[in-house]
Write an enzyme that holds these catalytic residues in place. Structure first.
Site, PDB file in Angstrom:
ATOM      1  N   THR B 166      -9.917 -19.017 -17.275  1.00  8.30           N
ATOM      2  CA  THR B 166      -9.215 -17.854 -17.840  1.00  8.30           C
ATOM      3  C   THR B 166      -9.151 -17.900 -19.367  1.00  8.30           C
ATOM      4  O   THR B 166      -8.934 -18.942 -19.949  1.00  8.30           O
ATOM      5  CB  THR B 166      -7.785 -17.826 -17.300  1.00  8.30           C
ATOM      6  N   GLU B 449      -4.724 -17.621  -8.777  1.00  8.10           N
ATOM      7  CA  GLU B 449      -5.643 -17.596  -7.625  1.00  8.10           C
ATOM      8  C   GLU B 449      -5.887 -16.166  -7.151  1.00  8.10           C
ATOM      9  O   GLU B 449      -6.021 -15.912  -5.963  1.00  8.10           O
ATOM     10  CB  GLU B 449      -5.108 -18.449  -6.465  1.00  8.10           C
TER      11      GLU B 449
END
Lengths: 661, 687
Positions: B166, B449
């Site tokens: 990320t 997730e």
């Protein structure tokens, strides 16, 4: 300024400044509010490190420093109007709380309202000058809502003309009062009064708890902080245990009830008057719901205009996440709700002032309805705003979870209002009690007035239960006034259903209380429906007071969205009562989505109109200029974990482990 | 083993009694209000516990592990709520290290059954969770040589790794990541760069302060051409003094709503050169001459993602709801408030219908989710076997199923923990209740997730495809097979008792799921036929599609709950109470979404009144077993770390004693001397 935000602002169809005036109650008030806010914002003494980087003790200390400064400055600037004081304070605090909060509100108010003239002369000057700091100690560890259950005792001793205060059990320890743990040296303590061997119920006493000069707890007093909480880190919510602690007879607040020197108890004349403070504080929570939700919406909507993610159209650059229907569906109904609650808050405040005028002239007739309405609306708005703030946070993805978004702070600071000043479920049941009483009145042929007057339409129908359901469906889903009628029908249907179920339980020879308990799920639903109706009605009423055509158009869309979204979330109620048909419900769903698209171009302007200064908003994601990423990095660098380039735990734990394994 | 466990428990008890902090389940001194609840249990709590654990052996192992962990004061969590971000991070590192030693000493291995029980015993407050993700990604994406090089180092903790995917400006959409890795043929190296601020790696756990290495995802460029996202191993800190490697800017991203024990970090790379061998090359490789070679299918990676998702649900997320229910329900049996009948003492708040309505459906939800574990595992194992054999047919279904379940479970658990917090009145807000900790931790799971809305839409995409398959008459994946069944279009219930028949409510849920999906698909088709582009039509239907996906997941959970009840046929008492929970779960879902079931006339208004009546009746029935039902989760007091939820119910005493240990009561604050004292001076003469 970030180019996306600039484009959003340029394309708005209305002037947000006009809407700001509407929210403030006039252009002049907007001007004055900004002037007062500037006094705080331009004063470097009010600046400080982000509280999120500090420990609890440091945060507490910082809050005390600011409170003391605030008092000095308010006096220096000669700010005395309650609204202006409020503007000044909330700018100082951002979205945090102050340990002196209860001193200024409950402690001072109670002294003002429940002291005799002589007591006022003694205590009020000290209080106003902060020469004493007090709190309001009612709740005990084992007892909250049910006041009669409080266990603290105050036993009168005529020999010395003193009250002896005791906390007889662990459950009777005073628990939660703000400012009690470390700050206050006095407390108004609510205790069961015993005189001449009899319990006379709950009364208020002013109790010194810490030594003037040293601030040490007085002998017989055990006082401290209740430990960490869900937010409120800078507040020293406290506990207080009293062991045979004696105070002079004069320290009982005796404007209403009295204990004579010989121990004779003199009863108060009316107990309804104490409703006033409660109504005031609860109606204030309604306004607070609006403000907290507005802040959260401001952050989430600005961020959603700046954040780009994934692709809508293959090959195109990543779109602003505000272009996704699912994102609009999360945020725009909340934006509409924030506006709706703002108007409800303004209405409550106005009504409160009107009715207190009546009360001062001895007219208590409107008090029961106001009391019932504030209870329910306090619960309705705080529940909704609470869930809404969380939704806003979730809508900001991972970054919403960071403290730099400001959203966790808004949430934890606001969320206790679902519990304090009246637990929400209990509040809903109080409103239900009033609704059932009104319904019973109508059933027996009397008319009721005010917000419950729709129940008059049910008159005579209790023998023909199908009539409400059989009403012709004439709801026009694009007409706010018609939607108000739909909500009204839903409320009356649910009040009626709850009343009938209650009666059925009573017919099964249940006791009154037992029957009430077995109907309470229905009763809460009825209250919610009533409150929802009130909110839709007040929003709709507000529309007629908007003169600017462009502002009117956008507010009309928001009002429709609020009403239709509410229907879409409770379709069962409208279908079951025959208020809407299947086909209409399908239209409602469709219309909601059309409104999302219609509101989209004005979304940023609509949150700009709330006019929160960046310092006040306390959010990197919600910055007015939209320069989010560079400022997140700057913010993170100040994190306590980054104080040294290599964290000490490396030397303490990691290095030894690596050598051991 | 059992004898050892007992020994540990005894020493544990002795220690509790000394500290006066926690008492064990074996303590005789239980609050009589709680004791009374246990006397009237309709079933054997111990038996239910073993069922929930998946067998008596598991229960034994779990308790033995818990006894070992709890008996070591080094693992105490008593001060957790008082700690600053810095202190919590340090504690998490210290405990992770201590746990390594303990496991080594006990002979427990990382892939042994004890590991997850250690995690449970410690409430997950450990550092180096992402270290495992680091290792798994090397195992999945690395060549055999790469595995041989890096894994032993990681196993021995000679290096600590993180997984950096990320970025500050990019999350869900992987193709949007901006970090670059440019291959230089002349030096045979990749040069990694963070070209702008939004490309900075942001959020990876263990990265801010602990990690020495990272698996970094970057866009691969060779001779000016972009080959998409690839994984690279690079060193970010010195192994000698832990200082950041040259060209690396790394740090902690600052305080969060919770997870303060984790040093989520940022990482900025400025011309970092790494050898060609540091690109993880199982599925694609860059040859020395710059040729890009792709080999095999990397679909197996999805499986890794799915495993992570599944493990997180049952090891982390669902247990938090179970704990929240335990705390709130025990407290509701101890707390007394107001009077139900004049003359009686104040009633337990659990007697109030409104309180039952808040907590008991959540209790049923906790059971419903817990029981999904077996179902998902079965699916997973079947899929795994097939995939190992090179058959990827079941992957889309497995992906859709776990995505939707992850979204619905994390949504409901998060909402549920908040309801529990609020159901405990004022004391719920005290950190010492343990509920703020659970509540602030859970919402993160709605985002990591896979963001929930995105996941629901992935499930919806799968379902829309399945529906098309139905129309074409081809076989449909099992979890969506119901889409081809036909129902009568009218609910077949005549009395409120009918709504206690699983067939009746299962069909209602099936009907709803089919209808909502059908409507969304039709809408989608209409938009496309009227000339809208596919992407535009999809976006315009997403609100509906999310609703359809939720309805699908809800149906799956209800159906599995029904199947679970059936499988308990040899456990009469337990089957009975679990059946009640199943009924409650199903009816609460209808009661809370009446419009969905009334909409097309599937249910009538009268039937809806029956649902409500049956639902309210069930509350009163389950209320009687509420405490035994949470006891069966068998959380130790240390697990719960709550003044309100402890087994013995001595709520107020514990709250009072624990609060006194708060640093705010131990340390001297300057606030009085600096700011208050000057104010108070002048009152001295007047009072």
């Amino acid at each position: 300024m970030n180019k996306d935000l600039r484009r959003e602002r340029d394309s708005a169809s209305f002037n947000p400044e006009l809407l700001t005036h509407l929210l403030d109650g006039g252009a002049e008030r907007t001007r004055r509010r900004r002037e007062i806010e500037a006094l705080v914002l331009n004063n470097p003494d009010f600046q400080h490190e982000d509280l999120n980087f500090l420990s609890r003790s440091q945060r507490y200390e910082e809050a005390i420093r600011k409170s003391a400064l605030m008092v000095v400055k308010l006096r220096e600037y000669g700010i005395a109007d309650p609204d202006e004081i409020y503007w000044f304070k909330r700018t100082c605090q951002g979205c945090f709380v102050e340990p002196l909060g209860l001193h200024f509100s409950m402690f001072t108010n109670t002294l003002q309202n429940q002291c005799t003239v002589a007591q006022q002369d003694k205590w009020l000057p000290l209080t106003y000058g902060l020469q004493i700091i007090g709190t309001y100690a009612q709740t005990e560890m084992g007892h909250g809502t049910h006041l009669r259950g409080l266990e603290t005792t105050a036993t009168y001793d005529p020999a010395t003309q003193e009250f002896i205060l005791n906390s007889p059990t662990v459950t009777s320890i005073k628990w939660w009062p703000g400012g009690l743990g470390k700050t206050s040296n006095h407390a108004i303590v609510l205790a069961q009064l015993y005189t001449q061997g009899q319990c006379k119920g709950l009364h208020a006493f002013i109790v010194p708890i810490r030594q003037l000069g040293t601030h040490d707890p007085l002998p017989g007093i055990t006082v401290g902080d209740i430990g960490p909480k869900f937010g409120y880190d800078e507040m020293d919510n406290g506990y207080l245990k009293m062991d045979n602690f004696r105070i002079p007879r004069d320290n009982m607040l005796m404007k209403y009830a009295k204990v004579e020197p010989d121990g004779t108890y003199v009863k108060p004349l009316s107990d309804k008057l104490t409703y006033g403070t409660m109504v005031f504080i609860r109606s204030h929570i309604v306004g607070d719901s609006a403000r907290s939700l507005s802040r959260a919406c401001t952050i989430a909507i600005r961020y959603s205009s700046v954040r780009h993610q994934s692709e809508l159209k293959p090959g195109e650059p990543e779109p602003q996440i505000l272009d996704y229907q699912t994102q609009q569906y999360k945020l725009f109904p909340l934006l509409a709700t924030a506006y709706a609650f703002h108007f409800v808050g303004a209405y409550m405040k106005q009504t409160y002032h009107r009715i207190t005028g009546d009360i001062n002239q001895g007219d208590l007739s409107e008090l029961p309805e106001l009391h019932a309405l504030t209870a329910g609306l306090k619960a309705f708005t705080s529940w909704t705003a609470n869930a809404g703030i969380e939704e806003c946070r979730m809508a900001c993805g991972g970054h919403g979870y960071s403290r730099c978004s400001g959203l966790p702070d808004i949430y934890v600071t606001f969320t206790p209002s679902c519990t304090y000043e009246g637990e929400n479920t209990v509040m809903m049941l109080q409103t239900a009690r009033f609704l059932i009483k009104s319904y019973t009145q109508v059933s027996s042929g009397q008319l009721v007035s005010g917000m419950v007057s729709y129940l008059n339409d049910l008159s005579g129908q209790h023998i023909q239960p199908q009539q409400v359901a059989a009403r012709p469906t004439t709801v026009h889903i694009n007409d706010p006034a018609s939607l108000v009628e739909a909500y009204k029908l839903r409320a009356s249907r649910l009040v009626e259903a709850a009343a009938k179920n209650l009666q059925a339980e009573l017919n099964r020879r249940k006791s009154q209380e037992d029957a009430w308990n077995r109907t309470s799920v229905d009763l809460v639903r009825a209250s919610e429906a009533h409150c929802h109706y009130v909110v839709v009605k007040l929003f709709t009423t507000q529309l007629s007071e908007i003169n600017d055509a462009a502002v009117h158009a956008v507010m009309n869309n928001l009002c429709l969205l609020y009403a239709l979204y509410g229907i879409s979330k409770h379709t069962g109620d409208f279908l079951q009562a025959g208020i809407l048909t299947d086909a209409q419900v399908t239209q409602v769903y469709q219309r909601v989505k059309e409104l999302l698209a219609a509101i989209r171009p004005n979304a940023v302007a609509l949150v700009d109109a709330f006019d929160f200064h960046d310092n006040h908003l306390g959010s990197v994601l919600g910055r007015y200029d939209g320069n989010i990423y560079e400022n997140m990095f700057e913010w993170a660098k100040k994190s306590p974990l980054n104080k040294t380039e290599v964290h000490e735990s490396f030397h303490k734990h990691l290095k030894p482990m690596q050598s051991k394994l | 083993m059992a004898a050892t466990a007992k020994g540990f428990q005894q020493s544990q008890m002795a220690q509790w009694n000394r500290s006066g902090y926690f008492r064990s389940s074996g303590s005789r001194d239980v609050n009589p209000d709680l004791e009374a609840e246990r006397q009237t249990a309709s079933f054997s709590v111990e038996r239910l516990t073993t069922i929930l654990d998946g067998g008596a052996d598991n229960t034994r192992t779990r308790r033995a592990v818990e006894a070992v962990i709890h008996s070591d004061p080094g693992f105490s969590r008593e001060n957790q709520y008082f700690q600053s971000q810095n202190e919590r991070y340090e504690e998490a590192v210290r405990k992770a290290v201590l746990l390594k030693e303990k496991m080594h000493q006990m002979g427990w291995t990382e892939d042994g059954p004890e590991t997850k029980y250690c995690y449970r015993a410690l409430g997950g407050d450990l550092a180096f969770n992402v270290h495992r993700v680091f290792k798994n990604s090397i195992l999945a994406l690395g060549t055999d040589e790469q595995i041989a090089k890096w894994i032993p180092l990681a196993d021995e903790y000679h290096i600590i790794g993180t997984y950096a995917q990320t970025e500050l400006g990019h999350g869900t959409f992987l193709r949007g990541l901006e970090t670059t890795a440019v291959f230089d043929i002349s030096t045979q190296e990749f040069t990694l760069n963070t070209p702008k601020i939004s490309a900075m790696k942001w959020w990876p756990g263990d990265m801010g302060r602990s990690a020495t290495h990272a698996v970094v995802f970057a866009q691969l460029y060779i001779k000016g051409k972009c080959y998409g996202l690839h994984a690279f191993i690079l060193q970010i800190r010195s192994l000698r003094d832990h200082s950041p490697a040259p060209g690396v800017i790394v740090g902690d991203i600052g305080p969060k709503m919770n997870f303060e024990h984790i040093d989520n970090g940022y990482l900025m790379l400025q011309n970092i050169n790494i050898p060609r061998e540091n690109m993880l090359s199982r599925f694609s490789q860059v040859l020395p001459d710059g040729t890009y070679v792709k080999r095999g299918s990397d679909q197996i990676n999805y499986l890794t993602m799915i495993v992570t998702r599944v493990q997180m649900l049952w090891n982390e997320v669902i247990p938090m709801l179970l704990k929240a229910c335990t705390i709130a329900i025990r407290y509701s049996a101890v707390r007394r408030q107001s009077k139900l009948n004049p003359g009686d003492p104040e009633a337990k708040i659990l007697e109030y219908q409104t309180q039952q309505q808040k907590l008991l459906p959540l209790l049923a939800t906790a059971y419903a989710f817990h029981f999904m574990n077996a179902y998902v595992n079965e699916f997973y194992n079947k899929g795994y076997t097939e995939i190992k054999q090179g058959n990827f047919d079941s992957l889309p279904e497995l992906h859709a199923l776990t995505s939707g379940l992850k979204a619905i479970i994390t949504d409901y658990c998060t909402g549920g923990a908040e309801v529990c917090l609020r159901a405990c009145g004022g004391h719920g807000y005290s950190a010492l209740s343990g509920l703020p900790f659970l509540y602030t931790k859970l919402p993160a799971s709605c985002t990591y997730e896979g963001e929930n809305t995105v996941l629901f839409l992935q499930t919806a995409r799968f379902l829309v495809k399945c529906l098309a398959t139905v129309h074409s008459g081809q076989p449909i994946p099992p979890s969506a097979a119901y889409l081809s069944s036909v129902d009568s279009g009218k609910c077949q219930a005549w009395t409120k008792m009918d709504f206690l028949k699983p067939d009746i409510y299962a069909e209602a849920y099936r009907h709803r799921a089919t209808r909502l999906l059908g409507n969304a698909a039709t809408k989608l088709q209409t938009l496309v036929q009227s000339g809208a582009e596919q992407y535009e039509a999809w976006n315009k239907c997403t609100v509906q599609l999310v609703q359809a996906a939720k309805a699908h997941c809800y149906y799956i959970v209800v159906k599995n709950f029904i199947d679970t009840v059936e499988k308990l046929r040899n456990e009469a008492e337990i089957q009975k109470i679990v059946k009640h929970l199943c009924d409650l779960f199903a009816l609460h879902g209808i009661f809370s979404n009446t419009g969905d079931f009334l909409h097309d006339g599937y249910m009538s208004g009268d039937q809806m009144d029956m649902v409500t009546a049956s639902y309210l009746d069930l509350l009163a029935v389950i209320r009687n077993d509420a405490v035994p039902l949470v006891d069966a989760f068998d959380f130790t007091d240390e697990n719960l770390n709550s003044a309100l939820g402890s087994y013995d119910g001595h709520v107020y005493q514990r709250l009072y004693e624990w609060a006194q240990k708060s640093p705010t009561n131990q340390q001297v604050s300057q606030a009085y001397a600096s700011y208050l004292k000057p104010l108070f001076q002048s009152a001295l003469s007047k009072l």
